[in-house]
Motif scaffolding. Structure first.
Motif, PDB file in Angstrom:
ATOM      1  N   PHE A  39      27.681  36.972  41.546  1.00  0.00           N
ATOM      2  CA  PHE A  39      29.017  36.485  41.159  1.00  0.00           C
ATOM      3  C   PHE A  39      28.916  35.473  40.020  1.00  0.00           C
ATOM      4  O   PHE A  39      29.670  35.532  39.036  1.00  0.00           O
ATOM      5  N   ASP A  59      30.553  35.379  36.274  1.00  0.00           N
ATOM      6  CA  ASP A  59      31.484  34.299  35.996  1.00  0.00           C
ATOM      7  C   ASP A  59      31.108  33.542  34.729  1.00  0.00           C
ATOM      8  O   ASP A  59      31.972  33.171  33.925  1.00  0.00           O
ATOM      9  N   LYS A 113      35.830  35.593  34.118  1.00  0.00           N
ATOM     10  CA  LYS A 113      36.696  36.329  35.044  1.00  0.00           C
ATOM     11  C   LYS A 113      37.582  37.335  34.322  1.00  0.00           C
ATOM     12  O   LYS A 113      37.891  38.404  34.845  1.00  0.00           O
ATOM     13  N   MET A 145      35.773  40.671  33.971  1.00  0.00           N
ATOM     14  CA  MET A 145      35.463  41.447  35.161  1.00  0.00           C
ATOM     15  C   MET A 145      36.361  42.672  35.240  1.00  0.00           C
ATOM     16  O   MET A 145      37.586  42.556  35.194  1.00  0.00           O
ATOM     17  N   SER A 190      39.595  44.182  43.371  1.00  0.00           N
ATOM     18  CA  SER A 190      39.452  43.857  41.946  1.00  0.00           C
ATOM     19  C   SER A 190      38.089  43.293  41.582  1.00  0.00           C
ATOM     20  O   SER A 190      37.581  43.559  40.493  1.00  0.00           O
ATOM     21  N   SER A 191      37.482  42.520  42.455  1.00  0.00           N
ATOM     22  CA  SER A 191      36.209  41.877  42.120  1.00  0.00           C
ATOM     23  C   SER A 191      35.014  42.563  42.769  1.00  0.00           C
ATOM     24  O   SER A 191      33.911  42.010  42.780  1.00  0.00           O
ATOM     25  N   ARG A 208      31.739  44.416  43.711  1.00  0.00           N
ATOM     26  CA  ARG A 208      30.492  44.711  43.020  1.00  0.00           C
ATOM     27  C   ARG A 208      29.745  45.762  43.827  1.00  0.00           C
ATOM     28  O   ARG A 208      29.612  45.665  45.044  1.00  0.00           O
ATOM     29  N   GLU A 241      44.287  39.094  41.410  1.00  0.00           N
ATOM     30  CA  GLU A 241      43.314  38.455  40.531  1.00  0.00           C
ATOM     31  C   GLU A 241      42.518  37.369  41.247  1.00  0.00           C
ATOM     32  O   GLU A 241      41.406  37.038  40.847  1.00  0.00           O
ATOM     33  N   LYS A 245      38.784  37.585  42.167  1.00  0.00           N
ATOM     34  CA  LYS A 245      37.737  37.427  41.153  1.00  0.00           C
ATOM     35  C   LYS A 245      37.055  36.063  41.219  1.00  0.00           C
ATOM     36  O   LYS A 245      36.077  35.824  40.521  1.00  0.00           O
TER      37      LYS A 245
END
Length: 859
Positions: free
Chosen positions: A513, A517, A522, A525, A591-592, A594, A625, A628
Motif C-alpha cells: 500500500f 501511495d 492515490k 491507483m 477500488s483499492s 491489490r 474512494e 484507497k
C-alpha cells in the motif's frame, strides 16, 4: 495434402511459421472493440477462424462484432469450414496478392470497398458477413493482419518489410542511417543485411507492445522469450548493420509515432518501454562483443563443422547468448549446433537444481520427501482424503485429529510409494498426513509452521510443512515412540514462531500500500494510463519480509523515507486486520484492491483488509474512494489482528533484481526495534569519530565504513550515516594529500642533496632511499626534477601495503643503462618490473630486503 492444394495460404503458413514465433506475446485490441473473443479473417484464397480467447467456453453473443447476428454468422462459418490458424504468424504477405479463390473476392478489393455488399462469387456461408457487417469485419481484418500485410496490399513490393523499410518514414533506416532494403533473401542477402532489417523492425514492435502490456524481459517464462527476442535483434543490429550501442531503444519513439493512433496505450507507456529496452540492451551489450569474439574462437576449435554443445552452454550461462541465437549464428557459418550436447548440459544443471531442492525438502536426509503423482495416486487408491486445513487461521489452540498416512520418502519402500503403516525414530526423516491440521503449509510466499504432532504412542517434531495436491505433509523426525496410521493425534503449532511470520505478512500488505501511495499517489491507483506498481513476488518468514514489485528505476532515499513513514503511520493508527471470503467478481470491484498479476484466484476468494471497516460493509460500496486509504488484497496467509502488534517496520534494503523489477527487504516487531537501536548506537559512534584528526581518523573511519556495509539497520538511516562517513573520508583524503605533499617535498630535497654529492664525487649515478609510498607517477615526477645530469635510483616503501619499489631514471646523454642497473640490483632479490635504458622499475613484496637493495644499487 488436399487441404493444402485447396488452400494455398495454409501451405504458405506451414512453410513460414517457424520464422514467426513471437506474435502470441502481445494481445492486441481495436480501440473501440474487444478482441478477447474469436474474430473471422477472410482473404484472397483462404478462409480462417482467427481464435483468440481468454475464456474456456465461448458463447455466440460474445463474438466480436457488436451484433448477435454477426456473431452467429461467424460461429456458423467457423463451424462449417473447420479451418483454424493465426494469420499473424505469417512473415511475408506475398500470398495476399495471389490469384483469388472462387470462395471469396480478393482482400484488396474488400479493403478498398468498405461498403461492399455485392459478392456474386462468395461462398454461401460467407454471404451474411459481407452483407451485414462488411465495415466491422474490415476493421477486424486490418487489425489482425497488422501494418505489413496492409501496406503490401496497397503498395507494390515483395514483402511488408520491404514496404516499411523503404518508406520515407522508415524507423530503422532513420536510426541506423544505412542503405535501403533490397528485398533479398537467402544466399542473395550477403551479410544478412536485409534479414537484419526485418528482424530489427519486427522485434522492436513485438517488444514495445509486450512491455506496454506489462511483460518485461527476465530469466523465465514469457520474460525470457522477450529477452531472447531483444538479444536476437541487438545482435543483428550490432553485427550485421553496424549499429552503435543503444540503437534499439531509439527505435521506440518512431514506432510509437506510427502506431499511437490505433494503440494509444503504447504512447502512454512510451518512456517506460524505452527505459526497459535501453537497460536490457545495455546489459546484453556489455557481454555481446566478448561473446561474439568467444564464438569466433570456439568456431576455430570445432571439428567437422559441428559447434559443441558445451560451448553453446558456456555462451548461454556466461555471455547471455540464448541457444537459438547461437544456433542462428552457427547457421550463418554453415555449421551445425550440437543441440543434444547443449540439452545434456542443461539437464545436468536441472538435476543439480533438483537435487538441491530435494535436499532442502528432505532436511539434509538425502531422501525424496515429496509427493509426486504416484504418491497421490496411492493415497487416493487407499481412500485417504485430502487434508482439511481450515484451522490454519486459528491461533493459540491445539487441534485433535487422526493420522491418515505415514511417509518415509519416495522409493524407500518395496512398492516405491514410500508409505508405511507405522514409523519410528529409526526411519530418520519422515512425513505424516492427518485428517485435519492447524499447521500452515508453505505457499503464497509464506514459510511453513513448525511444532509437534503427538499421539499416545509417540511424538513427531514438525520441522516443515508442504502441500501436494491437497495433501498437507508434515515433515520432521520422530523424537519418541512410534506413530501409526489410524492413531488419534494432537497438532500443536509453535505460535511464538508464527507471530513474527504473521507480522511480516501483514506488513508486506502495508508496504504494498505504501509503495503505491508514495510512488504513484492515490489519484494514480487504478489509473491504467499512468504508472503502475505490480507485485512480482514475495517471501515471508520469521526473520524478515521480502517484496518484489515492478518499477523502472531505483527508489530514492527520500521516497524510501516516506514509504517507511507511511508504514509506521499505519501501525500507529492501530488498524484492524479483517478477513472475509467473498465472491470473486464482487471482491474485484473494490477500488483499492491489490492482486498479483497473472495469479488465478479461487471463487469465492479470501479478502484481507487492513481497515477498521468490515469487508462485508466495503463490498456494499466497493467503488468508494475512501478505500484507497487502506490496504485490501486477496490473500490466503496468516496475519495479525491489528497493525499495532507489528510495533514498527524498518526497510533494510532496496535493490534491482531484474529489468524493471525492484526488491525491498524489511523487518518488523522485535527485529525492527533492534534495527532502530543499532542505528542509534552506531550514529553515536560515528559522531565520536568525527572529532578525531589525522591518522587516528583514517583508522577509525575505515572500520566504520566496513561495519556499516553489513549493518542490519534502516537503509534510510544507513544513507544518512553514509553522508557523514563520506565527509570524514574526504577529510582523510585531504590529510593524506597534505602528508604526501610533505613527503614528496622531502624526497625531492633528499634526492637533490644526494645528486649534488654524487656530482661532486664525479659519479654518474646515485641511489636515494626515501619513503613516500610506491606510486609510480609520483616517483617519476620526482626523478624528472632531479635526474637531469646523472642517473638516479629512488627506492621507497609502503609499510601499509607491505612492499617497496625502485624507480630509476637517467638523462639522454648518460652512459648508465637503467634497465641493466635495476636488474643487477635485484638479481638475488627478485621482484617484478621492467623498463628500458632511460627508465626502469621494480616492485618487491615485503620490505625485509630493502636494505640489501639499497646496498646493491650503490655498488
Amino acid at each position: 495434402v488436399i487441404l493444402m492444394l485447396q488452400y494455398p495460404l495454409l501451405l504458405a503458413m506451414l512453410v513460414q511459421l517457424p520464422v514467426r514465433t513471437f506474435s502470441f506475446l502481445s494481445f492486441r485490441r481495436l480501440p473501440s472493440q474487444s478482441l478477447a473473443m474469436p474474430t473471422l479473417v477472410t482473404h484472397g484464397n483462404a478462409n480462417a477462424g482467427h481464435l483468440r480467447s481468454y475464456a474456456t467456453e465461448v458463447e455466440s453473443k460474445e463474438f466480436t462484432g457488436g451484433k448477435s447476428g454477426y456473431g452467429e454468422s461467424i460461429k456458423h462459418v467457423v463451424d462449417k469450414l473447420g479451418l483454424f490458424y493465426d494469420l499473424s504468424t505469417l512473415l511475408s504477405p506475398r500470398s495476399l496478392t495471389s490469384t483469388p479463390s472462387p470462395l471469396v473476392p480478393p482482400l484488396g478489393t474488400f479493403l478498398n470497398n468498405p461498403t461492399l455488399t455485392s459478392t456474386p462469387n462468395l461462398h454461401p456461408y460467407l454471404q451474411p458477413i459481407y452483407q451485414e457487417e462488411a465495415s466491422e469485419l474490415q476493421l477486424c481484418v486490418l487489425h489482425t493482419l497488422g501494418a505489413k500485410p496492409s501496406l503490401a496490399i496497397s503498395k507494390p513490393g515483395h514483402s511488408g518489410y520491404e514496404v516499411i523499410c523503404n518508406n520515407e518514414d522508415d524507423m530503422v533506416r532513420r536510426v541506423l542511417a544505412n542503405a535501403e532494403v533490397e528485398g533479398k533473401v537467402g544466399k542473395d542477402d550477403v551479410g544478412y543485411v536485409d534479414m537484419a532489417y526485418r528482424v530489427v523492425a519486427d522485434h522492436v514492435r513485438t517488444l514495445t507492445f509486450a512491455i506496454a502490456d506489462g511483460a518485461v524481459p527476465s530469466n523465465d517464462g514469457r520474460g525470457y522469450v522477450l529477452r531472447r527476442v531483444l538479444r536476437r535483434a541487438v545482435r543483428y543490429g550490432r553485427q550485421n548493420l553496424g549499429a552503435k550501442l543503444g540503437f534499439f531503444s531509439k527505435l521506440v519513439p518512431t514506432l510509437v509515432e506510427h502506431m499511437k493512433d490505433a494503440f494509444p496505450e503504447i504512447q502512454r507507456k512510451k518512456e517506460f518501454v524505452i527505459s526497459v529496452i535501453k537497460e536490457e540492451e545495455e546489459s546484453f551489450s556489455r557481454t555481446l562483443d566478448k561473446g561474439l569474439a568467444k564464438f569466433e574462437e570456439m568456431c576455430q576449435t570445432s571439428n567437422d563443422a559441428v559447434f559443441k554443445g558445451s560451448d553453446a552452454h558456456f555462451l548461454y550461462t556466461s555471455m547471455g547468448f540464448p541457444m537459438d541465437l547461437t544456433e542462428l549464428m552457427c547457421e550463418e557459418k554453415n555449421m551445425k549446433l550440437d543441440v543434444e550436447g547443449f540439452n545434456a548440459k542443461m539437464e545436468e544443471e536441472k538435476e543439480l537444481s533438483a537435487k538441491a531442492r530435494k535436499a532442502k525438502m528432505s532436511g539434509g536426509s538425502g531422501k525424496e520427501m515429496v509427493l509426486e503423482a504416484e504418491q497421490t495416486a496411492a493415497l487416493i487408491s487407499r481412500g485417504v482424503e485430502t487434508t482439511n486445513d481450515e484451522q490454519k487461521y486459528v491461533w493459540e489452540k491445539d487441534l485433535d485429529t487422526e493420522i491418515t498416512a505415514c511417509f518415509i520418502g519416495r522409493n524407500e519402500t518395496e512398492d516405491k510409494t514410500g508409505f508405511k503403516d507405522s514409523i519410528s525414530k529409526a526411519d530418520g526423516a519422515v512425513g505424516v498426513i492427518v485428517k485435519a491440521t492447524n499447521f500452515y503449509a508453505e505457499q503464497g510466499g509464506q514459510i511453513y509452521d513448525t511444532g509437534t504432532i503427538k499421539c499416545s504412542t509417540g511424538t513427531l517434531r514438525v520441522d516443515g510443512v508442504q502441500v501436494f495436491g491437497g495433501y498437507v505433509l508434515h515433515l520432521g523426525t520422530i523424537v519418541s515412540g512410534t506413530i501409526s496410521v489410524g492413531s488419534t493425534a494432537t497438532c500443536s503449532v509453535d505460535y511464538e514462531r508464527r507471530r513474527p511470520i504473521a507480522s511480516n505478512h501483514t506488513m508486506t500488505h502495508v508496504l504494498n500500500f505504501a509503495l503505491r501511495d508514495v510512488l504513484i499517489g492515490k489519484e494514480g491507483m487504478g489509473n491504467e494510463e499512468g504508472p503502475s506498481i505490480d507485485q512480482k513476488g514475495s517471501l515471508v518468514d520469521d526473520e524478515k519480509l521480502r517484496f518484489d514489485f515492478s518499477w523502472g528505476k531505483p527508489v530514492s532515499q527520500s521516497e524510501l523515507a516516506k514509504i517507511e513513514e507511511v508504514c509506521n503511520a499505519q501501525i500507529a493508527s492501530s488498524l484492524e486486520v479483517k478477513t472475509y471470503v467473498a465472491p470473486l467478481d464482487d471482491a474485484k470491484q473494490i477500488s483499492s484492491l491489490r492482486a498479483v498479476f497473472g495469479e488465478k484466484y479461487p471463487d469465492p476468494v479470501r479478502v484481507v483488509s487492513i481497515c477498521n471497516t468490515p469487508v462485508e460493509e466495503i463490498l456494499t460500496k466497493p467503488k468508494e474512494e475512501i478505500w484507497k486509504n487502506y490496504s485490501i488484497e486477496f490473500c490466503g496467509g496468516t496475519h495479525l489482528s491489528n497493525t499495532s502488534d507489528a510495533s514498527a517496520l524498518v526497510i533494510l534494503s532496496e535493490e534491482g533484481i531484474a529489468k524493471g523489477i525492484r526488491r525491498i527487504t524489511a523487518v518488523s516487531q522485535d527485529r525492527a526495534k533492534e534495527a532502530r537501536n543499532l542505528a542509534r548506537s552506531f550514529a553515536v559512534r560515528v559522531k565520536d569519530v568525527e572529532g578525531l584528526e589525522g591518522s587516528e581518523l583514517e583508522v577509525e573511519v575505515k572500520k566504520l565504513k566496513v561495519e556499516l556495509s553489513t549493518l542490519p539497520i534502516s537503509c534510510v538511516a544507513k544513507g544518512d550515516i553514509e553522508v557523514v562517513i563520506d565527509g570524514m573520508i574526504k577529510r582523510v583524503k585531504e590529510y593524506k594529500a597534505m602528508i604526501m605533499k610533505e613527503k614528496v617535498k622531502g624526497a625531492e630535497e633528499a634526492c637533490k642533496a644526494e645528486v649534488e654529492k654524487a656530482k661532486e664525487d664525479g659519479k654518474s649515478r646515485c641511489c636515494v632511499r626515501y619513503d613516500f609510498g610506491v606510486d609510480g607517477k609520483t616517483a617519476q615526477k620526482i626523478l624528472k626534477s632531479v635526474a637531469k645530469d646523472i642517473a638516479v635510483m629512488l627506492i621507497t616503501s609502503d609499510e601499509g601495503q607491505g612492499k617497496y619499489g625502485a624507480f630509476a631514471s637517467a638523462p639522454k646523454n648518460s652512459d648508465v643503462d637503467c634497465k641493466e642497473w635495476v636488474e643487477a640490483t635485484f638479481k638475488d632479490i627478485g621482484g617484478k618490473g621492467g623498463g628500458k635504458k632511460q627508465n626502469a622499475t621494480r616492485m618487491v613484496e615485503g620490505c625485509e630486503s630493502i636494505g640489501k637493495a639499497v646496498e646493491e644499487a650503490r655498488k
